[in-house]
Each structure stands twice: as C-alpha cells, then as structure tokens.
Design a protein around this motif. Structure first.
Motif, PDB file in Angstrom:
ATOM      1  N   VAL A 166       0.745  -1.184  -0.053  1.00 31.52           N
ATOM      2  CA  VAL A 166      -0.046  -0.009  -0.091  1.00 31.52           C
ATOM      3  C   VAL A 166       0.948   1.228  -0.024  1.00 31.52           C
ATOM      4  O   VAL A 166       0.403   2.366  -0.372  1.00 31.52           O
ATOM      5  N   GLU A 167       1.925   1.173   0.416  1.00 32.95           N
ATOM      6  CA  GLU A 167       3.000   2.256   0.255  1.00 32.95           C
ATOM      7  C   GLU A 167       4.377   1.561   0.036  1.00 32.95           C
ATOM      8  O   GLU A 167       4.746   0.602   0.521  1.00 32.95           O
ATOM      9  N   THR A 188      -9.971  12.188  -5.150  1.00 31.23           N
ATOM     10  CA  THR A 188      -9.765  11.210  -3.987  1.00 31.23           C
ATOM     11  C   THR A 188     -10.318  11.521  -2.824  1.00 31.23           C
ATOM     12  O   THR A 188     -11.080  10.604  -2.206  1.00 31.23           O
ATOM     13  N   LEU A 206     -13.525   9.540  -0.993  1.00 31.59           N
ATOM     14  CA  LEU A 206     -13.273   8.982   0.119  1.00 31.59           C
ATOM     15  C   LEU A 206     -14.578   9.542   1.385  1.00 31.59           C
ATOM     16  O   LEU A 206     -14.787   9.049   2.345  1.00 31.59           O
ATOM     17  N   ARG A 223      -8.725  13.643   3.307  1.00 34.49           N
ATOM     18  CA  ARG A 223      -7.732  12.909   3.750  1.00 34.49           C
ATOM     19  C   ARG A 223      -6.373  13.428   3.001  1.00 34.49           C
ATOM     20  O   ARG A 223      -5.179  13.549   3.680  1.00 34.49           O
ATOM     21  N   ALA A 281       0.167   5.794  -2.922  1.00 38.65           N
ATOM     22  CA  ALA A 281      -0.675   5.087  -1.725  1.00 38.65           C
ATOM     23  C   ALA A 281      -1.719   4.540  -2.257  1.00 38.65           C
ATOM     24  O   ALA A 281      -2.740   5.016  -3.183  1.00 38.65           O
ATOM     25  N   ILE A 288      -5.725   3.111  -1.273  1.00 41.59           N
ATOM     26  CA  ILE A 288      -6.389   3.579   0.010  1.00 41.59           C
ATOM     27  C   ILE A 288      -7.948   2.612  -0.495  1.00 41.59           C
ATOM     28  O   ILE A 288      -8.536   2.818  -1.738  1.00 41.59           O
ATOM     29  N   CYS A 325     -10.562  -0.084  -4.548  1.00 43.60           N
ATOM     30  CA  CYS A 325      -9.253   0.312  -3.909  1.00 43.60           C
ATOM     31  C   CYS A 325      -8.764   1.618  -4.993  1.00 43.60           C
ATOM     32  O   CYS A 325      -8.936   1.438  -6.064  1.00 43.60           O
TER      33      CYS A 325
END
Length: 383
Positions: A42-43, A239, A243, A247, A268, A270, A277
């Motif tokens: 994820v990162e 984004t 969401l 964020r 990243a 999310i 995702c």
C-alpha cells in the motif's frame, strides 16, 4: 468465504468461484510457501514497504536482499498495488501485530502482476519505473483549465494500455462552464478520437460527490483504480470526494498558468467504502515510453488512413496519393494528433532499441558469469 479472504478481497484480492485466487501462478506461489500469507503493498518508501492484509490492517515489512542491490532492475521490485507473500510477525485477533519488530515480517515472494503501468525513468541509461500494479482501471485526470492538453492525454493512453481500462476524467467542469459556456463541449469535441477507440470520457466537478458519482461504474468491489495526471489536475481533490473526507492534502493552482504544486508526495493505495481500491500518484511532468508500447493500438485512426496511401513506404510529406495529407487538408485528421503520432512513434522506437540493448547486455553478463563460475569450479572444485 473466510474472514481472511473477505479482508483480502476488500483490498483488491480477486476471487474465483471456489473462493480462491483465479490466477494459476498465484496458487503455485502459495503452494511453494505454505507458511506465508498474502498481503498487498500500500506504500513504497526508500527504507522499505508498508503492506496490508485488510482495509484497516497495515504494517511494515522487510524486502528480499536482492531487491536492495543497486543494479537490480527497479521495475522488478514490488510497487504499490503489488501482491506479495510474507512470513513472520504473528497477528493477534483483529489484525493488530503482536510482534513490535518490523524486521520479523519479511517478504518472501512477489506474486506475478496481472497488469502494470510503467514509464521510462529519467536519465541517460535505460530504466523503467513502475507506477502501479494489478490495476483494473486508470483514471487519466486532466483539468478543464490551462492543464487541458489532448496531446498529453494521448501520451498517457500510450503508457496505460495493456491489462487495464483507461478512463479520461476531465475535472474542474464547474469552472470551465462558469468561465466559458463553450469550454466543456469544446474540450470533449477535442477528444472525439477517443470515442472511436471506445475510451470513456467523463467531465466532473471533483469537489461535488454527486458529480463524481459518474465514476461509480469503475469503482465496484474488488476493483483497483489508479489516478494519473499532472500536478494541479485535481487528483487529490477527486480522491477526497471519493473518500468522503479531506484525507489528501490539496493546494490551489497558480493563477498565472493554472499549474499546480505536488500535494501527493508518494503513491498510496486507499480502500474505498464501495469496496474498490484507489491508488493516488504524484503529478508526473515527464512521461517517457518504455519501448514496450503499441503506438498503433492508440492511433488506429491514423494507421487506417495511412494504409490507404498509394505507396506502402509513404513518408506523408510530398508523395502523390498520400491519404494522410488528404485527410488533414479535408479536416478529417487533426494535424497536431498526426504530429504527436509521429513523435511518439519515434520515442517508442528509440526506447525499444535501448531496451533490446539492455537485454542483450544482461544476457551477455549471465553467460560470462556462468563461464567464470565454471572456471572456478574446474580450478577449485565444487563446494
């Protein structure tokens, strides 16, 4: 479905009818590492990786030693969106690690990618840079302001084809309509070639959740979407709307040229409430081909016209019976699109030549390495 598989599916793990992975190579890797469990990157940072095995369960891991070698091809290292197998670090109920030592968890294998977006890395020597892996859809984000550039969109499309569906997302539709009632229709008309390629185009106000809902068809459970575009295009704002919270940091574009600043500093992944995702990426100023792209796939209209030229080796300059020049003069082919076709064709050919040279050098190095090992074995015997 077990709780573990349900958590994995929430971060994009594809499932077959039997509840297992539909990718045969993934099943083989799992069978070869019976003590390992899957997780998703994820990162990605210089010091290591952050992986997750569920929407709210992420932790740091060590990479394989060979991935840390300076000459190891960067595109073969895991990137955001990759699936890996990890061992170590017992997990308590609820997914919280009970072992506080990050080094206790190690990546033991990288699962084969179902799809990937790459670009040529900056620099004189040939290298590739992975942008995102195992993605289903690419949102090519472009603002309806000074950021709007059909030629750049064509360049993005060249890079993202192959295993993922491109969708062109035109942000700042509200600003465009407020400034000029013809701006939005004019921008969509400039992308008329995309309709022939069946590439969806959606114009949205990235700050309005109802407007952004136009993207829901590509945000279904288990799907992974990556956002790409230049700085200031509105990726982070988009984004935040998806969401439902602020964020991601955002910054206003400069009034002088509508150029933005890098508000996203690293890639990243999310999870969204929809079950999809999202991978946000920093703005990219340089989009170099890798040499693996298919220009004809993205310029089918140009290729079809060129096929009608009288001569097969027509350079489309002064030859008689040139269908390309006739189409441009008749207004059936945008001269700027044709110029970009020629430019990208040259860039892809140059990158392909560098790629072939790199592969030949690597093959020669392997042969030399084997020959050296054989001489050492003959001289000193095998250990």
């Amino acid at each position: 479905m077990t709780p573990e598989l349900s958590a994995l599916q929430a971060i994009g793990w594809p499932l077959a009818a039997d509840g297992l992975s539909p990718v045969p190579a993934w099943r083989e890797a799992l069978a070869a590492h019976l003590q390992a469990r899957p997780a998703r990157v994820v990162e990605q940072h210089r010091s290591g990786y952050v992986v997750a095995d569920g929407p709210e369960r992420s932790f740091t891991v060590e990479s394989l030693p060979e991935w840390q070698r300076p000459r190891f091809p960067p595109e073969q290292r895991p990137g955001v969106g990759d699936w890996v197998l990890i061992e170590g670090g017992s997990e308590a109920e609820g997914g919280e690690p009970t072992d506080d030592r990050p080094q206790a968890r190690k990546i033991v294998a990288l699962l084969p990618r179902r799809s990937a977006i790459k670009r040529g890395a900056a620099g004189e020597h040939y290298k590739q840079q992975l942008i995102a892996a195992n993605i289903d859809t690419v949102f090519i984000v472009c603002g309806l302001d000074a950021d709007f550039n059909p030629r750049r969109i064509e360049r993005y499309l060249l890079l993202v084809r192959g295993g993922a569906q491109p969708v062109v997302v035109l942000t700042k539709a509200d600003l465009a309509m407020a400034a000029d009632a013809q701006a939005l229709p004019g921008a969509v008309a400039a992308l008329v070639e995309l309709a022939a390629q069946e590439i969806p185009v959606r114009a949205v106000n990235a700050k309005d959740a109802d407007s952004v809902a136009a993207l829901n068809p590509w945000l279904q459970p288990g799907h992974t979407v990556v956002l790409v575009g230049s700085s200031g295009a509105g990726k982070s704002t988009l984004t935040n709307s998806l969401l439902g919270s602020d964020r991601m940091k955002t910054a206003a574009v400069r009034e002088s040229d509508d150029r933005g600043r890098h508000t996203t500093t690293h890639r990243a992944l999310i999870p969204l409430a929809s079950g999809a995702c999202l991978i946000d990426t920093p703005g990219m100023r340089e989009l170099k081909p890798t040499g693996e792209e298919d220009v004809a796939e993205n310029f089918g209209d140009v290729e079809a016209i060129a096929a009608q030229c009288r001569f097969r080796d027509c350079s489309h300059e002064r030859e008689p019976g040139c269908a390309v020049r006739e189409a441009i003069e008749a207004g059936k082919l945008d001269p700027q699109r044709f110029a970009n076709y020629l430019k990208l064709s040259d860039e892809v050919a140059g990158a392909a030549n560098k790629l072939a040279n790199r592969r030949a050098e690597n093959a020669a190095a392997k042969v030399q390495g084997k020959a050296l090992n054989k001489r050492l074995d003959d001289k000193y015997g095998r250990h």
